[in-house]
Design a protein around this motif. Structure first.
Motif, PDB file in Angstrom:
ATOM      1  N   GLU A  84      42.094  18.344 -36.024  1.00 29.38           N
ATOM      2  CA  GLU A  84      42.846  17.749 -34.928  1.00 29.38           C
ATOM      3  C   GLU A  84      43.035  16.245 -35.136  1.00 29.38           C
ATOM      4  O   GLU A  84      44.126  15.710 -34.900  1.00 29.38           O
ATOM      5  CB  GLU A  84      42.144  18.026 -33.597  1.00 29.38           C
ATOM      6  CG  GLU A  84      42.236  19.480 -33.174  1.00 29.38           C
ATOM      7  CD  GLU A  84      41.378  19.819 -31.975  1.00 29.38           C
ATOM      8  OE1 GLU A  84      40.737  18.893 -31.399  1.00 29.38           O
ATOM      9  OE2 GLU A  84      41.341  21.005 -31.597  1.00 29.38           O
ATOM     10  N   VAL A  85      41.999  15.559 -35.586  1.00 26.09           N
ATOM     11  CA  VAL A  85      42.104  14.128 -35.853  1.00 26.09           C
ATOM     12  C   VAL A  85      43.104  13.868 -36.976  1.00 26.09           C
ATOM     13  O   VAL A  85      43.942  12.960 -36.880  1.00 26.09           O
ATOM     14  CB  VAL A  85      40.715  13.527 -36.194  1.00 26.09           C
ATOM     15  CG1 VAL A  85      40.838  12.121 -36.752  1.00 26.09           C
ATOM     16  CG2 VAL A  85      39.824  13.534 -34.968  1.00 26.09           C
ATOM     17  N   ALA A  86      43.036  14.656 -38.050  1.00 25.57           N
ATOM     18  CA  ALA A  86      43.948  14.465 -39.177  1.00 25.57           C
ATOM     19  C   ALA A  86      45.397  14.682 -38.761  1.00 25.57           C
ATOM     20  O   ALA A  86      46.283  13.906 -39.143  1.00 25.57           O
ATOM     21  CB  ALA A  86      43.575  15.399 -40.323  1.00 25.57           C
ATOM     22  N   VAL A  87      45.651  15.710 -37.960  1.00 25.20           N
ATOM     23  CA  VAL A  87      47.013  15.969 -37.492  1.00 25.20           C
ATOM     24  C   VAL A  87      47.471  14.848 -36.568  1.00 25.20           C
ATOM     25  O   VAL A  87      48.599  14.335 -36.685  1.00 25.20           O
ATOM     26  CB  VAL A  87      47.119  17.347 -36.798  1.00 25.20           C
ATOM     27  CG1 VAL A  87      48.450  17.499 -36.071  1.00 25.20           C
ATOM     28  CG2 VAL A  87      46.946  18.456 -37.821  1.00 25.20           C
ATOM     29  N   SER A  88      46.602  14.440 -35.662  1.00 20.74           N
ATOM     30  CA  SER A  88      46.958  13.384 -34.724  1.00 20.74           C
ATOM     31  C   SER A  88      47.240  12.072 -35.457  1.00 20.74           C
ATOM     32  O   SER A  88      48.260  11.420 -35.214  1.00 20.74           O
ATOM     33  CB  SER A  88      45.829  13.187 -33.716  1.00 20.74           C
ATOM     34  OG  SER A  88      46.145  12.121 -32.844  1.00 20.74           O
ATOM     35  N   ASP A  89      46.356  11.691 -36.366  1.00 27.85           N
ATOM     36  CA  ASP A  89      46.520  10.424 -37.090  1.00 27.85           C
ATOM     37  C   ASP A  89      47.671  10.463 -38.084  1.00 27.85           C
ATOM     38  O   ASP A  89      48.388   9.479 -38.255  1.00 27.85           O
ATOM     39  CB  ASP A  89      45.238  10.060 -37.822  1.00 27.85           C
ATOM     40  CG  ASP A  89      44.098   9.689 -36.898  1.00 27.85           C
ATOM     41  OD1 ASP A  89      44.340   9.526 -35.673  1.00 27.85           O
ATOM     42  OD2 ASP A  89      42.956   9.561 -37.394  1.00 27.85           O
ATOM     43  N   GLY A  90      47.826  11.583 -38.762  1.00 27.87           N
ATOM     44  CA  GLY A  90      48.812  11.657 -39.838  1.00 27.87           C
ATOM     45  C   GLY A  90      50.198  12.097 -39.420  1.00 27.87           C
ATOM     46  O   GLY A  90      51.170  11.800 -40.098  1.00 27.87           O
ATOM     47  N   LEU A  91      50.287  12.802 -38.308  1.00 29.06           N
ATOM     48  CA  LEU A  91      51.580  13.368 -37.916  1.00 29.06           C
ATOM     49  C   LEU A  91      52.043  12.860 -36.558  1.00 29.06           C
ATOM     50  O   LEU A  91      53.146  12.332 -36.425  1.00 29.06           O
ATOM     51  CB  LEU A  91      51.485  14.901 -37.901  1.00 29.06           C
ATOM     52  CG  LEU A  91      52.752  15.674 -37.621  1.00 29.06           C
ATOM     53  CD1 LEU A  91      53.798  15.404 -38.703  1.00 29.06           C
ATOM     54  CD2 LEU A  91      52.472  17.158 -37.530  1.00 29.06           C
ATOM     55  N   VAL A  92      51.189  12.980 -35.559  1.00 30.12           N
ATOM     56  CA  VAL A  92      51.592  12.616 -34.202  1.00 30.12           C
ATOM     57  C   VAL A  92      51.723  11.110 -34.045  1.00 30.12           C
ATOM     58  O   VAL A  92      52.734  10.620 -33.516  1.00 30.12           O
ATOM     59  CB  VAL A  92      50.598  13.209 -33.174  1.00 30.12           C
ATOM     60  CG1 VAL A  92      50.959  12.759 -31.759  1.00 30.12           C
ATOM     61  CG2 VAL A  92      50.569  14.725 -33.264  1.00 30.12           C
ATOM     62  N   ALA A  93      50.737  10.355 -34.497  1.00 28.66           N
ATOM     63  CA  ALA A  93      50.773   8.897 -34.329  1.00 28.66           C
ATOM     64  C   ALA A  93      52.012   8.257 -34.961  1.00 28.66           C
ATOM     65  O   ALA A  93      52.673   7.436 -34.312  1.00 28.66           O
ATOM     66  CB  ALA A  93      49.490   8.272 -34.876  1.00 28.66           C
ATOM     67  N   PRO A  94      52.372   8.613 -36.198  1.00 32.06           N
ATOM     68  CA  PRO A  94      53.590   8.023 -36.764  1.00 32.06           C
ATOM     69  C   PRO A  94      54.861   8.387 -35.970  1.00 32.06           C
ATOM     70  O   PRO A  94      55.785   7.573 -35.866  1.00 32.06           O
ATOM     71  CB  PRO A  94      53.655   8.605 -38.172  1.00 32.06           C
ATOM     72  CG  PRO A  94      52.268   8.962 -38.512  1.00 32.06           C
ATOM     73  CD  PRO A  94      51.654   9.389 -37.205  1.00 32.06           C
ATOM     74  N   LEU A  95      54.919   9.581 -35.424  1.00 31.83           N
ATOM     75  CA  LEU A  95      56.078   9.978 -34.632  1.00 31.83           C
ATOM     76  C   LEU A  95      56.170   9.166 -33.332  1.00 31.83           C
ATOM     77  O   LEU A  95      57.262   8.833 -32.888  1.00 31.83           O
ATOM     78  CB  LEU A  95      56.029  11.469 -34.320  1.00 31.83           C
ATOM     79  CG  LEU A  95      56.235  12.403 -35.492  1.00 31.83           C
ATOM     80  CD1 LEU A  95      55.984  13.852 -35.091  1.00 31.83           C
ATOM     81  CD2 LEU A  95      57.630  12.232 -36.085  1.00 31.83           C
ATOM     82  N   ARG A  96      55.024   8.879 -32.746  1.00 29.67           N
ATOM     83  CA  ARG A  96      55.007   8.105 -31.512  1.00 29.67           C
ATOM     84  C   ARG A  96      55.393   6.649 -31.749  1.00 29.67           C
ATOM     85  O   ARG A  96      55.914   6.004 -30.866  1.00 29.67           O
ATOM     86  CB  ARG A  96      53.627   8.169 -30.877  1.00 29.67           C
ATOM     87  CG  ARG A  96      53.338   9.501 -30.234  1.00 29.67           C
ATOM     88  CD  ARG A  96      52.068   9.469 -29.442  1.00 29.67           C
ATOM     89  NE  ARG A  96      51.891  10.742 -28.777  1.00 29.67           N
ATOM     90  CZ  ARG A  96      50.712  11.255 -28.492  1.00 29.67           C
ATOM     91  NH1 ARG A  96      49.609  10.618 -28.793  1.00 29.67           N
ATOM     92  NH2 ARG A  96      50.629  12.431 -27.893  1.00 29.67           N
ATOM     93  N   SER A  97      55.094   6.133 -32.933  1.00 30.18           N
ATOM     94  CA  SER A  97      55.380   4.723 -33.217  1.00 30.18           C
ATOM     95  C   SER A  97      56.858   4.475 -33.483  1.00 30.18           C
ATOM     96  O   SER A  97      57.296   3.332 -33.520  1.00 30.18           O
ATOM     97  CB  SER A  97      54.546   4.228 -34.388  1.00 30.18           C
ATOM     98  OG  SER A  97      54.936   4.888 -35.572  1.00 30.18           O
ATOM     99  N   ASN A  98      57.637   5.524 -33.667  1.00 30.69           N
ATOM    100  CA  ASN A  98      59.070   5.343 -33.933  1.00 30.69           C
ATOM    101  C   ASN A  98      59.867   5.338 -32.684  1.00 30.69           C
ATOM    102  O   ASN A  98      60.109   5.721 -31.798  1.00 30.69           O
ATOM    103  CB  ASN A  98      59.598   6.433 -34.880  1.00 30.69           C
ATOM    104  CG  ASN A  98      59.060   6.205 -36.274  1.00 30.69           C
ATOM    105  OD1 ASN A  98      58.784   5.077 -36.633  1.00 30.69           O
ATOM    106  ND2 ASN A  98      58.927   7.275 -37.040  1.00 30.69           N
TER     107      ASN A  98
END
Length: 130
Positions: A116-130
């Motif tokens: 969950e941390v890896a998905v959140s950090d690697g996938l979700v966080a970059p999407l939110r920053s755009n």
């Protein structure tokens, strides 16, 4: 010491967990396995893994955790024999240290929480920053 080897096939998951919990060594011989979930199961159960030094076990699984050894890798009959002898020659404390590091590595790398941390950090966080 008295040594027993027993091959069991098609055991239930619960029986497998009991057997792995009693094992000292988990032997994996498949070459170029993409991941190696059985090696992760060995580690989670406390069996010291002895895996083929290729594919997932080499690259992602039987790798040091916080500077500690998590298992052994081999490539052929001679290196498997040498590694198995080395494992058998370890003290119970040394084997326990490797098994403990292996269990921690499984928790840190392959648990639901780690995923969950890896998905959140690697996938979700970059999407939110755009």
């Amino acid at each position: 010491e008295d040594w027993d080897v027993c091959f069991r096939t098609n055991v239930s998951v619960s029986d497998m967990q009991v057997l792995l919990g009693q094992a000292s060594v988990g032997l994996h011989t498949m070459r170029e396995e993409h991941f190696g979930i059985n090696v992760v199961e060995f580690m989670a159960a406390g069996a010291v893994p002895l895996a083929h030094g290729s594919g997932g076990p080499l690259m992602d699984i039987v790798t040091p955790w916080e500077g500690q050894r998590t298992g052994f890798l081999a490539a052929d009959e001679a290196t498997y024999a040498a590694a198995l002898k080395e494992i058998c020659d370890l003290s119970a404390e040394q084997r326990g240290g490797i098994a403990g590091a292996a269990r921690e590595a499984v928790r840190g790398r392959f648990s639901q929480e780690a995923f969950e941390v890896a998905v959140s950090d690697g996938l979700v966080a970059p999407l939110r920053s755009n």
